[in-house]
Design a protein around this motif. Structure first.
Motif, mmCIF file in Angstrom:
data_model
loop_
_atom_site.group_PDB
_atom_site.id
_atom_site.type_symbol
_atom_site.label_atom_id
_atom_site.label_comp_id
_atom_site.label_asym_id
_atom_site.label_seq_id
_atom_site.Cartn_x
_atom_site.Cartn_y
_atom_site.Cartn_z
ATOM 1 N N LYS A 20 0.838 -1.205 0.000
ATOM 2 C CA LYS A 20 0.000 0.000 0.000
ATOM 3 C C LYS A 20 0.872 1.254 0.000
ATOM 4 O O LYS A 20 0.604 2.210 -0.730
ATOM 5 C CB LYS A 20 -0.920 -0.008 1.219
ATOM 6 N N GLU A 21 1.934 1.253 0.785
ATOM 7 C CA GLU A 21 2.851 2.394 0.844
ATOM 8 C C GLU A 21 3.543 2.611 -0.503
ATOM 9 O O GLU A 21 3.702 3.740 -0.968
ATOM 10 C CB GLU A 21 3.889 2.195 1.945
ATOM 11 N N ILE A 22 3.950 1.531 -1.147
ATOM 12 C CA ILE A 22 4.593 1.633 -2.459
ATOM 13 C C ILE A 22 3.620 2.240 -3.469
ATOM 14 O O ILE A 22 3.975 3.156 -4.210
ATOM 15 C CB ILE A 22 5.101 0.254 -2.940
ATOM 16 N N VAL A 23 2.389 1.755 -3.478
ATOM 17 C CA VAL A 23 1.380 2.273 -4.410
ATOM 18 C C VAL A 23 1.144 3.755 -4.156
ATOM 19 O O VAL A 23 1.151 4.573 -5.088
ATOM 20 C CB VAL A 23 0.059 1.478 -4.300
ATOM 21 N N GLU A 24 0.958 4.138 -2.905
ATOM 22 C CA GLU A 24 0.693 5.542 -2.583
ATOM 23 C C GLU A 24 1.883 6.442 -2.920
ATOM 24 O O GLU A 24 1.702 7.552 -3.422
ATOM 25 C CB GLU A 24 0.317 5.680 -1.109
ATOM 26 N N LYS A 78 1.031 1.921 -13.281
ATOM 27 C CA LYS A 78 -0.064 1.110 -13.820
ATOM 28 C C LYS A 78 0.089 -0.354 -13.398
ATOM 29 O O LYS A 78 -0.873 -0.993 -12.969
ATOM 30 C CB LYS A 78 -0.098 1.224 -15.346
ATOM 31 N N GLU A 79 1.294 -0.873 -13.518
ATOM 32 C CA GLU A 79 1.544 -2.270 -13.155
ATOM 33 C C GLU A 79 1.291 -2.528 -11.667
ATOM 34 O O GLU A 79 0.658 -3.512 -11.307
ATOM 35 C CB GLU A 79 2.978 -2.675 -13.510
ATOM 36 N N ILE A 80 1.802 -1.656 -10.815
ATOM 37 C CA ILE A 80 1.637 -1.916 -9.380
ATOM 38 C C ILE A 80 0.195 -1.668 -8.938
ATOM 39 O O ILE A 80 -0.288 -2.349 -8.034
ATOM 40 C CB ILE A 80 2.653 -1.150 -8.509
ATOM 41 N N GLN A 81 -0.502 -0.736 -9.583
ATOM 42 C CA GLN A 81 -1.916 -0.536 -9.255
ATOM 43 C C GLN A 81 -2.737 -1.754 -9.655
ATOM 44 O O GLN A 81 -3.639 -2.161 -8.922
ATOM 45 C CB GLN A 81 -2.468 0.714 -9.941
ATOM 46 N N GLU A 82 -2.437 -2.318 -10.818
ATOM 47 C CA GLU A 82 -3.149 -3.526 -11.246
ATOM 48 C C GLU A 82 -2.891 -4.676 -10.281
ATOM 49 O O GLU A 82 -3.815 -5.403 -9.917
ATOM 50 C CB GLU A 82 -2.732 -3.926 -12.661
ATOM 51 N N ALA A 83 -1.661 -4.824 -9.849
ATOM 52 C CA ALA A 83 -1.330 -5.876 -8.888
ATOM 53 C C ALA A 83 -2.077 -5.654 -7.575
ATOM 54 O O ALA A 83 -2.588 -6.592 -6.966
ATOM 55 C CB ALA A 83 0.177 -5.918 -8.635
ATOM 56 N N ASP A 90 1.382 -8.133 -2.981
ATOM 57 C CA ASP A 90 2.678 -8.412 -2.370
ATOM 58 C C ASP A 90 3.392 -9.548 -3.081
ATOM 59 O O ASP A 90 4.610 -9.547 -3.198
ATOM 60 C CB ASP A 90 2.522 -8.710 -0.876
ATOM 61 N N ALA A 91 2.658 -10.482 -3.620
ATOM 62 C CA ALA A 91 3.270 -11.608 -4.326
ATOM 63 C C ALA A 91 3.796 -11.193 -5.695
ATOM 64 O O ALA A 91 4.757 -11.769 -6.186
ATOM 65 C CB ALA A 91 2.265 -12.743 -4.480
ATOM 66 N N ARG A 92 3.194 -10.182 -6.313
ATOM 67 C CA ARG A 92 3.586 -9.751 -7.657
ATOM 68 C C ARG A 92 4.574 -8.597 -7.644
ATOM 69 O O ARG A 92 5.209 -8.309 -8.654
ATOM 70 C CB ARG A 92 2.342 -9.356 -8.443
ATOM 71 N N MET A 93 4.692 -7.906 -6.523
ATOM 72 C CA MET A 93 5.506 -6.698 -6.467
ATOM 73 C C MET A 93 6.973 -6.970 -6.810
ATOM 74 O O MET A 93 7.583 -6.219 -7.567
ATOM 75 C CB MET A 93 5.391 -6.060 -5.089
ATOM 76 N N GLY A 94 7.529 -8.032 -6.273
ATOM 77 C CA GLY A 94 8.923 -8.365 -6.567
ATOM 78 C C GLY A 94 9.149 -8.589 -8.046
ATOM 79 O O GLY A 94 10.131 -8.106 -8.623
ATOM 80 N N GLU A 99 11.264 -6.697 -13.182
ATOM 81 C CA GLU A 99 11.040 -6.390 -14.597
ATOM 82 C C GLU A 99 11.427 -4.943 -14.928
ATOM 83 O O GLU A 99 11.998 -4.667 -15.973
ATOM 84 C CB GLU A 99 9.559 -6.605 -14.915
ATOM 85 N N PHE A 100 11.137 -4.026 -14.011
ATOM 86 C CA PHE A 100 11.394 -2.609 -14.270
ATOM 87 C C PHE A 100 12.785 -2.155 -13.804
ATOM 88 O O PHE A 100 13.194 -1.047 -14.121
ATOM 89 C CB PHE A 100 10.321 -1.747 -13.586
ATOM 90 N N ALA A 101 13.492 -2.976 -13.067
ATOM 91 C CA ALA A 101 14.782 -2.595 -12.476
ATOM 92 C C ALA A 101 15.783 -2.017 -13.484
ATOM 93 O O ALA A 101 16.416 -0.998 -13.196
ATOM 94 C CB ALA A 101 15.396 -3.767 -11.724
#
Length: 121
Positions: A20-24, A78-83, A90-94, A99-101
């Motif tokens: 949630k903190e990452i998304v915000e 967009k990707e993290i909001q969809e996740a 939390d499972a998809r964030m890594g 992918e974006f690193a």
């Protein structure tokens, strides 16, 4: 073996708060960079007609890189909001950050251009 559901639930809650903190944070950054582009960069460059007519190639490169960063951050958001929306973010964030690193290096390019352009030389 004794299964500790409360500990597992507590860890899941912590992971959810981190996501949630990452998304915000990404939403806020995306909003701020968009404001910077819309309010300052676009209005200023419109008066110059194009980035090529700025006359200061360092500034032109800096502003161009800022536009690239905005596009990148929009895609990341967009990707993290969809996740987050789908659930189990939390499972998809890594996977998303892995992918974006490689593209995160663009921030170093922008900072290098900024330091070079803003130095008093």
């Amino acid at each position: 073996l004794k299964y500790n559901y409360s500990n597992e639930r507590r860890m899941a809650n912590k992971r959810e708060l981190v996501v949630k903190e990452i998304v915000e944070t990404e939403q806020s950054f995306n909003s701020q960079i968009k404001t910077c582009l819309d309010v300052f960069v676009k209005q200023w460059t419109q008066s110059q007609k194009s980035l090529n007519e700025i006359g200061d190639q360092g500034l032109a490169a800096l502003l161009s890189e800022l536009e690239v960063l905005a596009q990148f951050n929009s895609a990341l958001l967009k990707e993290i909001q969809e996740a987050w929306t789908v659930g189990h973010g939390d499972a998809r964030m890594g996977k998303i950050f892995k992918e974006f690193a490689p593209f995160l290096k663009m921030f170093a390019t922008y900072l290098g251009l900024y330091e070079k352009w803003s130095s008093p030389n």
